[in-house]
Scaffold this motif. Structure first.
Motif, PDB file in Angstrom:
ATOM      1  N   GLU A 138      26.887  51.904   5.653  1.00  0.00           N
ATOM      2  CA  GLU A 138      25.961  50.976   6.166  1.00  0.00           C
ATOM      3  C   GLU A 138      27.114  49.541   6.759  1.00  0.00           C
ATOM      4  O   GLU A 138      26.948  49.075   7.809  1.00  0.00           O
ATOM      5  CB  GLU A 138      24.904  50.261   5.401  1.00  0.00           C
ATOM      6  CG  GLU A 138      23.818  51.324   5.397  1.00  0.00           C
ATOM      7  CD  GLU A 138      23.239  51.763   6.813  1.00  0.00           C
ATOM      8  OE1 GLU A 138      23.184  50.908   7.464  1.00  0.00           O
ATOM      9  OE2 GLU A 138      22.991  52.679   7.102  1.00  0.00           O
ATOM     10  N   VAL A 139      27.900  49.271   5.825  1.00  0.00           N
ATOM     11  CA  VAL A 139      28.797  48.191   5.839  1.00  0.00           C
ATOM     12  C   VAL A 139      29.903  48.433   7.103  1.00  0.00           C
ATOM     13  O   VAL A 139      30.319  47.813   7.814  1.00  0.00           O
ATOM     14  CB  VAL A 139      29.684  47.761   4.612  1.00  0.00           C
ATOM     15  CG1 VAL A 139      30.657  46.529   4.727  1.00  0.00           C
ATOM     16  CG2 VAL A 139      28.428  47.326   3.757  1.00  0.00           C
ATOM     17  N   LYS A 140      30.278  49.780   7.086  1.00  0.00           N
ATOM     18  CA  LYS A 140      31.024  50.133   8.413  1.00  0.00           C
ATOM     19  C   LYS A 140      30.573  50.022   9.533  1.00  0.00           C
ATOM     20  O   LYS A 140      31.571  50.268  10.540  1.00  0.00           O
ATOM     21  CB  LYS A 140      31.498  51.715   7.690  1.00  0.00           C
ATOM     22  CG  LYS A 140      32.382  52.035   6.713  1.00  0.00           C
ATOM     23  CD  LYS A 140      32.740  53.464   6.308  1.00  0.00           C
ATOM     24  CE  LYS A 140      33.198  54.401   7.636  1.00  0.00           C
ATOM     25  NZ  LYS A 140      33.607  55.697   6.891  1.00  0.00           N
ATOM     26  N   LYS A 141      29.426  49.981   9.679  1.00  0.00           N
ATOM     27  CA  LYS A 141      28.744  49.648  11.112  1.00  0.00           C
ATOM     28  C   LYS A 141      29.281  48.503  11.776  1.00  0.00           C
ATOM     29  O   LYS A 141      29.312  48.264  12.988  1.00  0.00           O
ATOM     30  CB  LYS A 141      27.106  49.736  10.986  1.00  0.00           C
ATOM     31  CG  LYS A 141      26.680  51.163  10.462  1.00  0.00           C
ATOM     32  CD  LYS A 141      25.101  50.743  10.570  1.00  0.00           C
ATOM     33  CE  LYS A 141      24.290  52.219  10.083  1.00  0.00           C
ATOM     34  NZ  LYS A 141      23.173  51.967   9.911  1.00  0.00           N
ATOM     35  N   ALA A 183      27.125  42.101   5.160  1.00  0.00           N
ATOM     36  CA  ALA A 183      26.617  43.263   5.309  1.00  0.00           C
ATOM     37  C   ALA A 183      26.471  43.992   3.965  1.00  0.00           C
ATOM     38  O   ALA A 183      25.428  44.792   3.828  1.00  0.00           O
ATOM     39  CB  ALA A 183      27.809  43.960   5.989  1.00  0.00           C
ATOM     40  N   PHE A 184      26.993  43.594   2.943  1.00  0.00           N
ATOM     41  CA  PHE A 184      26.990  44.173   1.775  1.00  0.00           C
ATOM     42  C   PHE A 184      25.672  43.566   1.192  1.00  0.00           C
ATOM     43  O   PHE A 184      24.992  44.330   0.372  1.00  0.00           O
ATOM     44  CB  PHE A 184      28.239  43.909   0.836  1.00  0.00           C
ATOM     45  CG  PHE A 184      29.169  44.912   0.779  1.00  0.00           C
ATOM     46  CD1 PHE A 184      29.103  46.129  -0.019  1.00  0.00           C
ATOM     47  CD2 PHE A 184      30.447  44.694   1.329  1.00  0.00           C
ATOM     48  CE1 PHE A 184      29.926  47.193   0.012  1.00  0.00           C
ATOM     49  CE2 PHE A 184      31.535  45.748   1.245  1.00  0.00           C
ATOM     50  CZ  PHE A 184      31.360  46.898   0.477  1.00  0.00           C
ATOM     51  N   ALA A 185      25.330  42.267   1.333  1.00  0.00           N
ATOM     52  CA  ALA A 185      24.191  42.099   0.796  1.00  0.00           C
ATOM     53  C   ALA A 185      23.146  42.469   1.342  1.00  0.00           C
ATOM     54  O   ALA A 185      22.027  42.771   0.627  1.00  0.00           O
ATOM     55  CB  ALA A 185      24.122  40.468   1.030  1.00  0.00           C
ATOM     56  N   LYS A 186      23.057  42.737   2.657  1.00  0.00           N
ATOM     57  CA  LYS A 186      21.873  43.479   3.415  1.00  0.00           C
ATOM     58  C   LYS A 186      21.850  44.808   2.994  1.00  0.00           C
ATOM     59  O   LYS A 186      20.671  45.387   2.785  1.00  0.00           O
ATOM     60  CB  LYS A 186      22.056  43.342   4.818  1.00  0.00           C
ATOM     61  CG  LYS A 186      20.999  43.806   5.606  1.00  0.00           C
ATOM     62  CD  LYS A 186      20.934  43.575   7.075  1.00  0.00           C
ATOM     63  CE  LYS A 186      19.823  44.084   7.998  1.00  0.00           C
ATOM     64  NZ  LYS A 186      19.962  43.668   9.299  1.00  0.00           N
ATOM     65  N   GLY A 193      25.522  43.742  15.831  1.00  0.00           N
ATOM     66  CA  GLY A 193      26.003  44.341  14.794  1.00  0.00           C
ATOM     67  C   GLY A 193      25.294  44.375  13.400  1.00  0.00           C
ATOM     68  O   GLY A 193      24.964  45.283  13.079  1.00  0.00           O
ATOM     69  N   MET A 194      25.000  43.109  12.831  1.00  0.00           N
ATOM     70  CA  MET A 194      24.395  43.053  11.778  1.00  0.00           C
ATOM     71  C   MET A 194      22.949  43.613  11.590  1.00  0.00           C
ATOM     72  O   MET A 194      22.610  44.019  10.885  1.00  0.00           O
ATOM     73  CB  MET A 194      24.258  41.531  11.542  1.00  0.00           C
ATOM     74  CG  MET A 194      23.973  41.352   9.631  1.00  0.00           C
ATOM     75  SD  MET A 194      25.383  42.173   8.638  1.00  0.00           S
ATOM     76  CE  MET A 194      26.696  41.101   9.140  1.00  0.00           C
ATOM     77  N   ALA A 195      22.286  43.721  12.988  1.00  0.00           N
ATOM     78  CA  ALA A 195      20.900  44.012  13.197  1.00  0.00           C
ATOM     79  C   ALA A 195      21.100  45.678  12.594  1.00  0.00           C
ATOM     80  O   ALA A 195      19.961  46.084  12.106  1.00  0.00           O
ATOM     81  CB  ALA A 195      20.310  43.970  14.551  1.00  0.00           C
ATOM     82  N   GLY A 196      22.126  46.329  13.003  1.00  0.00           N
ATOM     83  CA  GLY A 196      22.048  47.901  12.495  1.00  0.00           C
ATOM     84  C   GLY A 196      22.289  47.886  11.363  1.00  0.00           C
ATOM     85  O   GLY A 196      22.194  49.387  10.865  1.00  0.00           O
TER      86      GLY A 196
END
Length: 311
Positions: free
Chosen positions: A13-16, A54-57, A191-194
């Motif tokens: 997920e973070v790699k997105k 991204a890690f938090a999400k 980005g973050m939405a994905g």
């Protein structure tokens, strides 16, 4: 889905939103699973804050961020007591650090007093305000960033605070191909939405408990001790790694072994984390400053200290 598959899904997920930095992402997750804090030291704009978000999400964590400046006060971090006329009592108002993942952006721009306000939360999992201790939520971790270039308006982190960070990492510039891929991904999305949530906080705590149960043999334990002891007898180092660093190397090794699909630690698990765990804890001798880095010395010691052969 197995525990290791869950961990791999978090990295995916973070790699997105973070392109081409897979090794850094795995080390950040290893630090989280080891229950440690992370210092990201790099120039602005390479994705430090995006990575933390991204890690938090992906981990389903309650997230707070403070952009540190010289006027940020300790009470902004720890909270404060406020008198309530209705009740006639002082009531605690939680500070920003009362969350699961606290992003301390540009921590070295804060005053030493404000920097030290984080120490109790990082080391003891609580903050004390007006003599009353308040536990931080579990899980809890700090990801701090600092810009190593340019000293204007900054205060160096004291050695005692640097020692609280399990890892110090650098993201670095992307390659041209990676930067092109980043541009392509951002053309039609922020980005973050994905990024999707993979874990609940309780699942993360269970992963942390699993990592704590990863076995380290006496041979590997002795190897870790030989490595850290070597930092204390090197002429170029004025202050070597502390026992806290020895414990940190063991914890990081357990997390690395878990992420590689094992329930036991091999020397290679220690080796892949060694420099990032130890280098920021070493203080160079005056004669060595400017001619060599602590990371270079740590890498040299890794080559010099013989690793056990475990079959």
């Amino acid at each position: 889905m197995s525990e290791r598959d869950l961990a791999s899904a978090v990295v995916a997920e973070v790699k997105k939103v973070i392109v081409g930095k897979d090794a850094v992402l795995v080390k950040v997750l290893a630090a989280i699973l080891a229950g440690g804090h992370i210092l990201l030291e790099d120039i602005p704009g390479v994705g430090k804050t995006t990575m933390a978000l991204a890690f938090a999400k992906a981990l389903g964590l309650r997230f707070n961020r403070v952009q540190f400046t010289p006027d940020v006060m300790p009470s902004d971090i720890t909270g404060f007591s406020l008198y309530r006329r209705e009740t006639g009592r002082m009531e605690y108002q939680p500070g920003a650090v009362l969350c699961n993942l606290f992003l301390a952006d540009e921590l070295n721009r804060a005053t030493s007093r404000t920097q030290s306000a984080l120490l109790e939360a990082m080391e003891e999992g609580q903050v004390t305000v007006d003599g009353v201790s308040h536990p931080v939520p579990r899980p809890f971790m700090v990801i701090a960033t600092q810009n190593p270039v340019g000293a204007a308006g900054t205060a160096l982190l004291p050695d005692s605070q640097l020692d609280r960070f399990l890892l110090r990492l650098t993201i670095g510039y992307p390659t041209p191909a990676q930067e092109l891929e980043l541009l392509r991904r951002r053309q039609y999305s922020s980005g973050m939405a994905g990024v999707e949530q993979v874990l609940e906080p309780e699942q993360l705590l269970e992963l942390v408990r699993t990592v704590e149960r990863v076995h380290i043999s006496d041979e590997v334990l002795r190897y870790i001790v030989r490595l850290t002891d070597a930092t204390r007898s090197t002429p170029q180092i004025a202050q070597g790694a502390s026992p806290r660093a020895t414990l940190a190397v063991a914890s990081a090794g357990r997390a690395a072994a878990f992420l590689r699909g094992r329930d036991y630690v091999l020397p290679e698990d220690v080796q892949c984390m060694w420099v990032d765990v130890v280098a920021h804890r070493l203080i160079l001798a005056p004669a060595a400053e400017g001619s060599v880095t602590a990371a270079a010395i740590a890498e040299r010691l890794l080559r010099a200290v013989e690793a056990p052969k475990i079959r």
